[in-house]
Design a protein around this motif. Sequence first.
Motif, short mmCIF file in Angstrom:
data_model
loop_
_atom_site.label_atom_id
_atom_site.label_comp_id
_atom_site.label_asym_id
_atom_site.label_seq_id
_atom_site.Cartn_x
_atom_site.Cartn_y
_atom_site.Cartn_z
N LEU A 127 8.16 4.48 -1.16
CA LEU A 127 6.79 4.72 -1.63
C LEU A 127 5.74 4.02 -0.77
N TYR A 128 6.11 2.88 -0.21
CA TYR A 128 5.11 2.04 0.46
C TYR A 128 4.96 2.37 1.94
N ASP A 129 3.71 2.34 2.38
CA ASP A 129 3.35 2.55 3.77
C ASP A 129 3.26 1.21 4.51
N ARG A 130 2.57 0.26 3.88
CA ARG A 130 2.37 -1.08 4.45
C ARG A 130 2.69 -2.11 3.39
N VAL A 131 3.37 -3.17 3.79
CA VAL A 131 3.76 -4.23 2.86
C VAL A 131 3.38 -5.58 3.47
N TYR A 132 2.75 -6.41 2.66
CA TYR A 132 2.39 -7.76 3.06
C TYR A 132 2.94 -8.72 2.02
N ILE A 133 3.75 -9.66 2.45
CA ILE A 133 4.28 -10.70 1.56
C ILE A 133 4.02 -12.03 2.24
N LEU A 136 5.56 10.68 -6.88
CA LEU A 136 6.74 9.82 -6.77
C LEU A 136 6.54 8.53 -7.55
N ARG A 137 5.34 7.95 -7.47
CA ARG A 137 5.02 6.73 -8.22
C ARG A 137 5.18 6.98 -9.72
N GLU A 138 4.66 8.10 -10.19
CA GLU A 138 4.77 8.42 -11.61
C GLU A 138 6.22 8.61 -12.04
N GLN A 139 7.01 9.26 -11.20
CA GLN A 139 8.43 9.49 -11.52
C GLN A 139 9.20 8.18 -11.64
N LEU A 140 8.85 7.20 -10.84
CA LEU A 140 9.60 5.95 -10.79
C LEU A 140 8.97 4.80 -11.56
N PHE A 183 0.84 -1.19 0.00
CA PHE A 183 0.00 0.00 0.00
C PHE A 183 0.88 1.25 0.00
N ASP A 184 0.53 2.20 -0.86
CA ASP A 184 1.29 3.45 -0.99
C ASP A 184 1.10 4.34 0.23
N LYS A 185 2.14 5.11 0.53
CA LYS A 185 2.01 6.17 1.53
C LYS A 185 1.12 7.25 0.94
N PRO A 186 0.33 7.93 1.74
CA PRO A 186 -0.47 9.04 1.22
C PRO A 186 0.44 10.12 0.61
N GLY A 187 -0.03 10.70 -0.47
CA GLY A 187 0.71 11.81 -1.09
C GLY A 187 1.89 11.38 -1.94
N THR A 188 1.95 10.11 -2.37
CA THR A 188 3.09 9.65 -3.16
C THR A 188 2.77 9.41 -4.63
N THR A 189 1.65 9.94 -5.10
CA THR A 189 1.26 9.73 -6.50
C THR A 189 2.33 10.26 -7.46
#
Length: 97
Positions: free
Chosen positions: A84-90, A16-20, A8-14
């Motif tokens: 970029l990520y707030d929460r990660v589940y693997i 940054l996501r586009e740049q990367l 899940f993305d951190k809020p406000g990282t749209t």
Amino acid sequence: MLYIRLCFDKPGTTELREQLRADHRAYFKPNLLADAVPHLVQAGPLCVSDNDDTNLASFMILEATSLDEVVRFHDGDPFTKAGLYDRVYIHRWDRHI
């Protein structure tokens, strides 16, 4: 074995996501090959709603021999490295159907 990677993305990282995005896709492109380890089976963003394509998370199904392989793959992802990520589940997925 199959693994689910849900990030899940951190809020406000749209932005940054586009740049990367191109770097992110280039990173996992070799893992689309059938003999790659881990092998990327399916992937794509989760969207906010039916009417809003804004990304809120990244979803992947990976085939690997261990959780460690998937975690190493995750750690090398440009999105991960940039924070970029707030929460990660693997988790290993025991597909039945």
